[in-house]
Every structure is written in structure tokens, then in C-alpha cells.
Design a protein around this motif. Structure first.
Motif, mmCIF file in Angstrom:
data_model
loop_
_atom_site.group_PDB
_atom_site.id
_atom_site.type_symbol
_atom_site.label_atom_id
_atom_site.label_comp_id
_atom_site.label_asym_id
_atom_site.label_seq_id
_atom_site.Cartn_x
_atom_site.Cartn_y
_atom_site.Cartn_z
ATOM 1 N N GLU A 93 4.899 3.187 11.523
ATOM 2 C CA GLU A 93 6.187 3.536 10.938
ATOM 3 C C GLU A 93 6.412 2.887 9.584
ATOM 4 O O GLU A 93 7.192 3.386 8.758
ATOM 5 C CB GLU A 93 7.311 3.153 11.900
ATOM 6 C CG GLU A 93 7.410 1.673 12.192
ATOM 7 C CD GLU A 93 8.510 1.348 13.195
ATOM 8 O OE1 GLU A 93 8.789 0.156 13.393
ATOM 9 O OE2 GLU A 93 9.094 2.290 13.764
ATOM 10 N N ASN A 94 5.727 1.782 9.326
ATOM 11 C CA ASN A 94 5.848 1.130 8.018
ATOM 12 C C ASN A 94 4.901 1.707 6.979
ATOM 13 O O ASN A 94 4.908 1.287 5.821
ATOM 14 C CB ASN A 94 5.585 -0.367 8.162
ATOM 15 C CG ASN A 94 6.656 -1.075 8.963
ATOM 16 O OD1 ASN A 94 7.848 -0.815 8.771
ATOM 17 N ND2 ASN A 94 6.252 -1.958 9.872
ATOM 18 N N GLY A 95 4.076 2.675 7.415
ATOM 19 C CA GLY A 95 3.098 3.260 6.497
ATOM 20 C C GLY A 95 1.841 2.438 6.366
ATOM 21 O O GLY A 95 1.016 2.699 5.477
ATOM 22 N N LEU A 173 6.875 3.075 -0.001
ATOM 23 C CA LEU A 173 7.348 4.078 0.954
ATOM 24 C C LEU A 173 6.950 3.730 2.382
ATOM 25 O O LEU A 173 5.998 2.991 2.623
ATOM 26 C CB LEU A 173 6.787 5.450 0.585
ATOM 27 C CG LEU A 173 7.083 5.954 -0.833
ATOM 28 C CD1 LEU A 173 6.471 7.338 -1.045
ATOM 29 C CD2 LEU A 173 8.583 5.975 -1.112
ATOM 30 N N LYS A 174 7.683 4.294 3.352
ATOM 31 C CA LYS A 174 7.411 4.087 4.765
ATOM 32 C C LYS A 174 6.583 5.237 5.329
ATOM 33 O O LYS A 174 6.346 6.249 4.664
ATOM 34 C CB LYS A 174 8.733 3.950 5.535
ATOM 35 C CG LYS A 174 9.586 2.777 5.104
ATOM 36 C CD LYS A 174 8.917 1.444 5.409
ATOM 37 C CE LYS A 174 9.817 0.268 5.075
ATOM 38 N NZ LYS A 174 9.168 -1.041 5.350
ATOM 39 N N GLY A 175 6.205 5.094 6.606
ATOM 40 C CA GLY A 175 5.379 6.104 7.241
ATOM 41 C C GLY A 175 6.016 7.479 7.279
ATOM 42 O O GLY A 175 5.331 8.501 7.137
ATOM 43 N N GLU A 176 7.343 7.545 7.468
ATOM 44 C CA GLU A 176 8.014 8.841 7.547
ATOM 45 C C GLU A 176 7.933 9.611 6.232
ATOM 46 O O GLU A 176 8.150 10.829 6.208
ATOM 47 C CB GLU A 176 9.478 8.646 7.941
ATOM 48 C CG GLU A 176 10.293 7.876 6.913
ATOM 49 C CD GLU A 176 11.745 7.674 7.328
ATOM 50 O OE1 GLU A 176 12.093 8.158 8.419
ATOM 51 O OE2 GLU A 176 12.511 7.038 6.578
ATOM 52 N N ASN A 177 7.628 8.913 5.146
ATOM 53 C CA ASN A 177 7.527 9.544 3.826
ATOM 54 C C ASN A 177 6.095 9.935 3.467
ATOM 55 O O ASN A 177 5.824 10.310 2.329
ATOM 56 C CB ASN A 177 8.055 8.597 2.742
ATOM 57 C CG ASN A 177 9.482 8.154 2.983
ATOM 58 O OD1 ASN A 177 9.747 6.964 3.094
ATOM 59 N ND2 ASN A 177 10.392 9.098 3.079
ATOM 60 N N ALA A 178 5.180 9.867 4.440
ATOM 61 C CA ALA A 178 3.769 10.185 4.171
ATOM 62 C C ALA A 178 3.630 11.573 3.568
ATOM 63 O O ALA A 178 4.313 12.519 3.979
ATOM 64 C CB ALA A 178 2.959 10.092 5.461
ATOM 65 N N PHE A 179 2.739 11.712 2.604
ATOM 66 C CA PHE A 179 2.597 12.971 1.871
ATOM 67 C C PHE A 179 1.136 13.257 1.578
ATOM 68 O O PHE A 179 0.270 12.395 1.695
ATOM 69 C CB PHE A 179 3.387 12.921 0.564
ATOM 70 C CG PHE A 179 2.947 11.806 -0.358
ATOM 71 C CD1 PHE A 179 1.909 11.992 -1.272
ATOM 72 C CD2 PHE A 179 3.565 10.559 -0.306
ATOM 73 C CE1 PHE A 179 1.494 10.962 -2.103
ATOM 74 C CE2 PHE A 179 3.148 9.518 -1.141
ATOM 75 C CZ PHE A 179 2.112 9.730 -2.037
#
Length: 513
Positions: A93-95, A173-179
């Protein structure tokens, strides 16, 4: 006031970071090596945080060089990076990484790929252009993580490629922002629609991959955020400096070769030697299960290309220098080897090398790397020429497929590190029976990263036109007819050996590896 841009290339063997201006003057450049780990036969792993540290240190050192030259880091307009398209890591979750980074050199998923291929599903070729699943595809690596990695099963949030991982951490950025950008997305091989540039729910369901694990898809020039306070303090970059979504290394190399229109060809002579041709979309005669070709979308809209590859192409060269010659990290030793090999006749005095150091070929799936036909006269120069020619023999197979499908190969642009070798360029021209061209600005993906960064922040208006201005040729190599005929005869013998005579031997050798 001049404008400057940071570009990085996160490849298999190193992370290269550079600062350029729009005049394509290199202001600073740093290169940090990366490590490959081999925990089991056929397994190849890396540490994605090593990539991140290399990028951070490269940026820090480049900024130090800028300050020495009295250039203000505030004049850096954007950061843009590229990375490996066939390779992923699982993040929490923290990326942050919770799995090893596994790339195209790994073959642990071969059995899984074969089982999926046996279903003979048409959707792969129709939506992705890749008719046959491959163990190098991130889609197969993701399946392996979901089945076998306890950390990802417990804490996994997203799958990420190495360049987006670096860029994401630069922006905090965090994990939810993975691109992932739309070109690198096509590096997944399966699981997406290449024309719509989106994940395919139907394919993901077949693969058993929950869509929640997939990163969001962006354009390469989208701004994902700004340099975080932590990164600014570490590197000397200005906090808030725009960070772009980035691109795939193959896609950026294609731009750097000038493949902006259909029916153009390029040899990306990097770690994974790749031979590419540009098209206007999926070609059914090339998107077949037995073609051995990969299909991808490019960095620019509505650009597509096929590529054939030798997974250990450039890696075989480094292996020979490091492991056989014991000259690790001595870049000049490549030139020394080539000087010795120039005195060896076409065909390496009959010595053949099979470059399958991390797995076999379609003709011989159990093949391994080996030298054959060695005598007391064989020396280092002979072995080196045999290594160079080995990549060319596999290229002949790829170009035969292209030509059979009606693709014109009148000229090939060579880029990346291998383009520096005049001997290898001439060997390729002879073996492939075509002109080989090198470029004055042979900076590969880094140059295109700089221009794409400038485009992202509005400093140039037309990326394609800006690229074409930089593609002046440096030298053209023409084939020697006598050599071409000789190489073709040896290729035919080699192909026959691989397909018939040697397969049983490789099966036996596999038992003792």
C-alpha cells in the motif's frame, strides 16, 4: 535562460542518468551498474530498490555537476525515465517492493506459458497482437506472484514496472497511485487491448489476475506529480519539479531510431538484442503462434511495431568479457576483443556459439549456451567473433519471417551500445543482406526521454518533428555478397542441427544442469 531536463534509462545492466538541454548538449551524465541474481536454474531476479537508489544517486551526482558548472537546479524543467517493458515487481500500500523484480531473462513461467498456449485462444492475437503466451511476459510473472509469493498474497496492492517504480518514489506516491504508460502496458504481452489502450477484463479473467492489481494507464508525457521534499533534499533537485509518467525502453529506443512511420526497421543492440519493424497495426501474418515475434504499441499515438529478440544478446557479450575474459566492468576490453576478431575470417574458422545462456530457442527449447567446433587453433578473437555472429544467426531467422510477410528491409538502423562496434555492424550487414545505418546522435532512449520531457511541459510543440531533426546518419555499412552467401549456408546447417540433431543431446544435458 536555458532549460534543462533529466532523463534516465533503467536497463538490465545499469541505470543511466543524464541532464541535457534542448540543443541536445549533455551537461552531466552518470551510470550505475545493476546486479542480476540467479537463485535457481532458469530464475533471474533483481532488486527494484537498487534501481531506485541508482536513479537517486545518479540525479544527485548530476545536480552536483550542474552546480559545479554554475547551472541552477531550478532550471531543470522535468524528469522523465524509461525502463524494461517485460518485467514487474509487486508493491504494498505504500508503493514499496515486497517481491523480487523479475524480468524477461527469467524462464520460471515456461510451463505455465505452454499450458495457456495449448488452449489455442484467439483473443490473445486479436486484442494484443501476441498470439502465443511467453514466459517473459509480465502477465505470466504476475500469475506466478499470485500463486507463489506469500508476501504479495498477504500485502500486495499493485504490480509495477521498474521505471514507474522509480518515478513514483521520486514523486512520493503510494501504491494506490501506481501507473504505467500505454506503451509499457503493451509490454505485458497479454491482458490488454492494444488499440483501446486499456486492460481487458476478459483476458484478465482468463489469466486469473484481479484487475485491482493492475496500475492505471497514462500517456508517457502525463505529469504524475512533483519531486518530493525528501528527494529534493537528497538530490538537490527543486521540490515540485514535474515528474512524468515515463515510457518503455523499447518504445523510446524505437523513437531514437526514427521508427515514426510504418515499414521502418531497427536493431536495438542492448542487453536483450531486439530486431524491430514498424507497422500500422496488427498484421495477422506476423501475429501467429509460431512467428516468435512480440507486438507492442509505441510511445506516440497510433504507432506499433513487431520485434524479434535474443534474450541474452548483449548479455552474452558481457558474460564473455566478465566470466571468460575476467575483465568485468572494463568497457575498453570490448574494443580490444573486436580488434582481435577483425583478423578472424567470416565464419569464425568454423566455430559456432549458441547464445542460449538463460534458456532455449523455439527450435530447441532445452538448448543451453555452448561453443562448438573448437580446435587447438581457436583463440580469444575467434571465440569473440563467434559470439557476435551467434546473435546474427538468430537475427537471420527473424528477418526471414519479416521478409516472408512482405516487410521491406532495405535499411536497418542500429542503436544502443552494440552500434559502437564497426565489426559487429559489418557482420550484421553481411548476415542480413541489407544496409546497416548508425546515427550521429546514438544516445538511444535517453535522448528521446529528454525530448519527451520537454514536450510534457510544453517546451516543444511537436515531439515527432523534433525527433526527426536529430536523426542524421553517421555511417552506412553495405553487405559483401560473398559473405552473405557463406553466412546463409552456415545458418541453414545450424538451423538443421538445432531442430533435429541436437535436441536429444540438450534433453540429456538438462538433466545434469
Amino acid at each position: 535562460m536555458k532549460k534543462y531536463y533529466i532523463g534516465f534509462d533503467a536497463g538490465t545492466q545499469s541505470v543511466k542518468v543524464a541532464v541535457y538541454n534542448l540543443e541536445m548538449e549533455c551537461i552531466a551524465e552518470k551510470n550505475y551498474p545493476t546486479k542480476l541474481y540467479y537463485p535457481k536454474a532458469g530464475w533471474v531476479e533483481m532488486d527494484v530498490d537498487e534501481y531506485l537508489e541508482a536513479a537517486k544517486n545518479g540525479i544527485r551526482d548530476c545536480i552536483t555537476e550542474l552546480k559545479r558548472k554554475k547551472i541552477d537546479p531550478k532550471d531543470i524543467r522535468a524528469v522523465f525515465g524509461d525502463g524494461i517493458i517485460c518485467g514487474i515487481v509487486g508493491v504494498d500500500e505504500n508503493g514499496d517492493a515486497i517481491t523480487p523484480y523479475i524480468n524477461y531473462l527469467d524462464s520460471r513461467c515456461q510451463k505455465d506459458a505452454d499450458e495457456i498456449a495449448e488452449k489455442n485462444l484467439q483473443i490473445w492475437g486479436k486484442e494484443t497482437g501476441n498470439a502465443r503466451p511467453s514466459c517473459m511476459f509480465p502477465a505470466l510473472i504476475a500469475r506466478w506472484f499470485l500463486k507463489n509469493n506469500d508476501d504479495f498474497k498477504a500485502k500486495g496492492r499493485k504490480f509495477m514496472h521498474n521505471a514507474p517504480y522509480i518515478l513514483s518514489h521520486l514523486a512520493g506516491l503510494k501504491g494506490e497511485n501506481a501507473f504505467v504508460d500505454w506503451g509499457t502496458m503493451s509490454g505485458w504481452g497479454l491482458g490488454f487491448n492494444v488499440y483501446k489502450k486499456e486492460w481487458s477484463d476478459e483476458q484478465l479473467e482468463i489469466l486469473g489476475i484481479d484487475r485491482k492489481f493492475m496500475p492505471k494507464i497514462l500517456k508517457p508525457w502525463d505529469i504524475v506529480g512533483g519531486i518530493s521534499k525528501e528527494i529534493a533534499e537528497y538530490t538537490g533537485l527543486e521540490e515540485g519539479t514535474p515528474v512524468c509518467a515515463g515510457a518503455g525502453d523499447t518504445m523510446q529506443s524505437m523513437l531514437g531510431c526514427g521508427l515514426t512511420e510504418k515499414d521502418m526497421a531497427a536493431d536495438v543492440a542492448g542487453t536483450c538484442a531486439m530486431f524491430c519493424v514498424s507497422t500500422d497495426g496488427i498484421k495477422p501474418e506476423l501475429s501467429t503462434p509460431d512467428s516468435g515475434l512480440i507486438f507492442n504499441s509505441g510511445t506516440l499515438p497510433d504507432t506499433y511495431f513487431y520485434w524479434g529478440f535474443i534474450r541474452t544478446g548483449g548479455l552474452a557479450l558481457r558474460w564473455f568479457r566478465d566470466n571468460i575474459c575476467d575483465k568485468k566492468s572494463d568497457e575498453g576490453y570490448f574494443d580490444f576483443l573486436s580488434e582481435k576478431a577483425e583478423n578472424i575470417p567470416c565464419g569464425s574458422d568454423g566455430v559456432l556459439f549458441l547464445p542460449y545462456l538463460t534458456g532455449g530457442s523455439p527450435e530447441a527449447p532445452d538448448a543451453c549456451g555452448c561453443f562448438m567446433n573448437i580446435t587447438m587453433d581457436t583463440d580469444q578473437g575467434t571465440l569473440w567473433r563467434a559470439v557476435l555472429e551467434a546473435i546474427g544467426y538468430d537475427y537471420i531467422g527473424v528477418t526471414d519471417i519479416y521478409r516472408k510477410a512482405g516487410v521491406s528491409l532495405k535499411e536497418i538502423t542500429v542503436t544502443e551500445g552494440g552500434s559502437k562496434s564497426e565489426l559487429w555492424n559489418q557482420i550484421k550487414s553481411d548476415m542480413l543482406d541489407t544496409k546497416v545505418k548508425t546515427l550521429k546522435n546514438a544516445t538511444g532512449a535517453v535522448m528521446t526521454n529528454i525530448l519527451t520531457a520537454a514536450y510534457a511541459v510544453g517546451d516543444i510543440g511537436n515531439l515527432k518533428e523534433s525527433l526527426e531533426v536529430l536523426l542524421a546518419p553517421k555511417k552506412v555499412y553495405t553487405p559483401v555478397e560473398e559473405n552473405t552467401r557463406y553466412y546463409r549456408s552456415i545458418y541453414n546447417l545450424r538451423k538443421e542441427m538445432l531442430e533435429t540433431d541436437m535436441n536429444r543431446t540438450f534433453e540429456k544435458l538438462k538433466k545434469i544442469r
